[in-house]
Structure formats: structure tokens, C-alpha cells
Scaffold this motif. Sequence first.
Motif, PDB file in Angstrom:
ATOM      1  N   GLU A  28      -0.933 -13.980 -46.068  1.00 51.44           N
ATOM      2  CA  GLU A  28      -1.410 -14.964 -47.050  1.00 51.44           C
ATOM      3  C   GLU A  28      -0.411 -15.202 -48.177  1.00 51.44           C
ATOM      4  N   VAL A  29       0.565 -14.323 -48.331  1.00 53.22           N
ATOM      5  CA  VAL A  29       1.577 -14.559 -49.358  1.00 53.22           C
ATOM      6  C   VAL A  29       2.310 -15.880 -49.071  1.00 53.22           C
ATOM      7  N   GLY A  30       2.334 -16.289 -47.825  1.00 56.75           N
ATOM      8  CA  GLY A  30       2.950 -17.558 -47.437  1.00 56.75           C
ATOM      9  C   GLY A  30       2.208 -18.776 -47.933  1.00 56.75           C
ATOM     10  N   ASP A  31       0.995 -18.599 -48.474  1.00 59.16           N
ATOM     11  CA  ASP A  31       0.222 -19.718 -49.018  1.00 59.16           C
ATOM     12  C   ASP A  31       0.605 -20.043 -50.455  1.00 59.16           C
ATOM     13  N   MET A  32       1.436 -19.215 -51.064  1.00 56.61           N
ATOM     14  CA  MET A  32       1.816 -19.398 -52.470  1.00 56.61           C
ATOM     15  C   MET A  32       3.013 -20.347 -52.551  1.00 56.61           C
ATOM     16  N   GLN A  33       2.768 -21.618 -52.299  1.00 59.91           N
ATOM     17  CA  GLN A  33       3.811 -22.610 -52.082  1.00 59.91           C
ATOM     18  C   GLN A  33       4.795 -22.802 -53.233  1.00 59.91           C
ATOM     19  N   LEU A  34       4.415 -22.509 -54.461  1.00 61.31           N
ATOM     20  CA  LEU A  34       5.307 -22.720 -55.603  1.00 61.31           C
ATOM     21  C   LEU A  34       6.105 -21.473 -55.971  1.00 61.31           C
ATOM     22  N   LEU A  35       5.895 -20.397 -55.252  1.00 63.98           N
ATOM     23  CA  LEU A  35       6.543 -19.130 -55.573  1.00 63.98           C
ATOM     24  C   LEU A  35       8.063 -19.246 -55.446  1.00 63.98           C
ATOM     25  N   SER A  36       8.772 -18.889 -56.514  1.00 64.18           N
ATOM     26  CA  SER A  36      10.236 -18.884 -56.464  1.00 64.18           C
ATOM     27  C   SER A  36      10.793 -17.466 -56.537  1.00 64.18           C
ATOM     28  N   VAL A  37      10.024 -16.521 -57.095  1.00 63.75           N
ATOM     29  CA  VAL A  37      10.449 -15.121 -57.175  1.00 63.75           C
ATOM     30  C   VAL A  37       9.326 -14.238 -56.644  1.00 63.75           C
ATOM     31  N   LEU A  38       9.650 -13.426 -55.647  1.00 64.62           N
ATOM     32  CA  LEU A  38       8.713 -12.446 -55.102  1.00 64.62           C
ATOM     33  C   LEU A  38       9.384 -11.082 -55.183  1.00 64.62           C
ATOM     34  N   ASP A  39       8.866 -10.226 -56.054  1.00 69.29           N
ATOM     35  CA  ASP A  39       9.453  -8.906 -56.273  1.00 69.29           C
ATOM     36  C   ASP A  39       8.432  -7.838 -55.910  1.00 69.29           C
ATOM     37  N   LEU A  40       8.642  -7.194 -54.766  1.00 68.30           N
ATOM     38  CA  LEU A  40       7.776  -6.129 -54.278  1.00 68.30           C
ATOM     39  C   LEU A  40       8.553  -4.821 -54.134  1.00 68.30           C
ATOM     40  N   ASP A  41       9.648  -4.686 -54.879  1.00 71.79           N
ATOM     41  CA  ASP A  41      10.476  -3.480 -54.842  1.00 71.79           C
ATOM     42  C   ASP A  41       9.676  -2.228 -55.168  1.00 71.79           C
ATOM     43  N   SER A  42      10.113  -1.119 -54.620  1.00 74.83           N
ATOM     44  CA  SER A  42       9.655   0.222 -54.995  1.00 74.83           C
ATOM     45  C   SER A  42       8.150   0.424 -54.862  1.00 74.83           C
ATOM     46  N   ASN A  43       7.643   0.106 -53.685  1.00 76.70           N
ATOM     47  CA  ASN A  43       6.248   0.354 -53.348  1.00 76.70           C
ATOM     48  C   ASN A  43       6.223   1.159 -52.049  1.00 76.70           C
ATOM     49  N   GLU A  51       6.444 -13.463 -40.954  1.00 72.38           N
ATOM     50  CA  GLU A  51       7.077 -14.782 -40.793  1.00 72.38           C
ATOM     51  C   GLU A  51       6.538 -15.795 -41.802  1.00 72.38           C
ATOM     52  N   ASP A  52       5.322 -15.566 -42.303  1.00 72.42           N
ATOM     53  CA  ASP A  52       4.702 -16.492 -43.257  1.00 72.42           C
ATOM     54  C   ASP A  52       5.486 -16.595 -44.560  1.00 72.42           C
ATOM     55  N   VAL A  53       6.314 -15.604 -44.863  1.00 70.14           N
ATOM     56  CA  VAL A  53       7.170 -15.698 -46.047  1.00 70.14           C
ATOM     57  C   VAL A  53       8.099 -16.898 -45.896  1.00 70.14           C
ATOM     58  N   GLY A  54       8.382 -17.291 -44.665  1.00 71.48           N
ATOM     59  CA  GLY A  54       9.198 -18.470 -44.402  1.00 71.48           C
ATOM     60  C   GLY A  54       8.558 -19.766 -44.865  1.00 71.48           C
ATOM     61  N   ASN A  55       7.252 -19.761 -45.140  1.00 76.02           N
ATOM     62  CA  ASN A  55       6.575 -20.953 -45.653  1.00 76.02           C
ATOM     63  C   ASN A  55       6.887 -21.216 -47.123  1.00 76.02           C
ATOM     64  N   LEU A  56       7.503 -20.246 -47.782  1.00 77.75           N
ATOM     65  CA  LEU A  56       7.779 -20.357 -49.215  1.00 77.75           C
ATOM     66  C   LEU A  56       9.073 -21.140 -49.427  1.00 77.75           C
ATOM     67  N   LYS A  57       8.969 -22.442 -49.399  1.00 76.60           N
ATOM     68  CA  LYS A  57      10.149 -23.314 -49.445  1.00 76.60           C
ATOM     69  C   LYS A  57      10.827 -23.327 -50.809  1.00 76.60           C
ATOM     70  N   ASN A  58      10.160 -22.833 -51.861  1.00 78.23           N
ATOM     71  CA  ASN A  58      10.760 -22.769 -53.196  1.00 78.23           C
ATOM     72  C   ASN A  58      11.320 -21.388 -53.513  1.00 78.23           C
ATOM     73  N   PHE A  76      13.200 -16.572 -40.250  1.00 80.09           N
ATOM     74  CA  PHE A  76      12.794 -17.669 -41.134  1.00 80.09           C
ATOM     75  C   PHE A  76      13.782 -17.929 -42.269  1.00 80.09           C
ATOM     76  N   PHE A  77      14.662 -16.988 -42.563  1.00 83.36           N
ATOM     77  CA  PHE A  77      15.599 -17.209 -43.658  1.00 83.36           C
ATOM     78  C   PHE A  77      16.466 -18.434 -43.417  1.00 83.36           C
ATOM     79  N   SER A  78      16.728 -18.771 -42.171  1.00 85.58           N
ATOM     80  CA  SER A  78      17.546 -19.940 -41.865  1.00 85.58           C
ATOM     81  C   SER A  78      16.799 -21.238 -42.144  1.00 85.58           C
ATOM     82  N   ASP A  79      15.474 -21.192 -42.285  1.00 87.01           N
ATOM     83  CA  ASP A  79      14.667 -22.384 -42.535  1.00 87.01           C
ATOM     84  C   ASP A  79      14.345 -22.564 -44.013  1.00 87.01           C
TER      85      ASP A  79
END
Length: 136
Positions: A28-43, A51-58, A76-79
Motif C-alpha cells: 500500500e505504500v505504492g498508493d502514496m502518489q505524491l511521496l518524494s522521500v521515503l525513509d525507512l532506515d534502521s528498522n 514492486e508497488d514502490v515503483g508506482n511512486l513516480k515522484n 521498477f527503478f528503471s520506470d
Amino acid sequence: MPATVGRFKSMTTLELSSAGLVGEIPTEVGDMQLLSVLDLDSNNLEGQIPEDVGNLKNLKELYLASNKLSGTFPAFFSDNDGRLEVLSLNWNDSPFSQTLESVLDTTKLPTSLRVFECRWCGFSGVLPDENREDTN
């Protein structure tokens, strides 16, 4: 990490580093269409990068270091339409199951990428000559 995070569709930055998150990164993180920074370090996140992270076009910055992510490196990084600038995968306890050369060949990282950190992330092999900067 709760799947309900996908409800925040207008969020541009999600910084949850060192937040004690466990489990997998929800699709569901792929539904956050305006997301430009995703920081999940150190968990303690594990499994594959969805693959849904590839939906984050911003998405410009993706920080996933110091977790337990593994599996194959997502294509998905290539897309990403040339927006991704920072990709940090350092110190993931479980190795990715590919060589560094195959990752660079098959995913065609975007030309916008300025920082690609993969220290201690389990890729085997060496950096191909065509991906090295000529220092002469």
C-alpha cells in the motif's frame, strides 16, 4: 509497518527511520502518489522491496538501509521517469540474491541517480568497467 500507511495519499515525505518497524514493507505504500522521500532506515523490515514502490513516480529519495531486506533487486527503478536521485540500501542483514553486475545490467538505474549506496547489502561481483568513472 501498517498497511494503512497507504491512506496518506497527499503526503510528500515519510521519515520513519529508527522507528522500531517490523515485518514487510506493505504494498500500500505504492498508493502514496505524491511521496518524494521515503525513509525507512534502521528498522527490522524484511522480505523483498515491493514492486508497488515503483508506482511512486515522484519518489526522489529512498532510504532502506539497516534492515533485513533480501530477494531480487526490483526492476521498477528503471520506470522512475528519471526522478530517483538517492537510493540507500547499506547494511541490510539479508543479502540480495544477485550480482552487482546483473543489477546494473537489468534494472537500468535512472540517469537521475546521484547516490547509490549498497555497502554490505549482499551483492556479489564487481562493478563493471562501463559503470566506472574514468579518473584519467
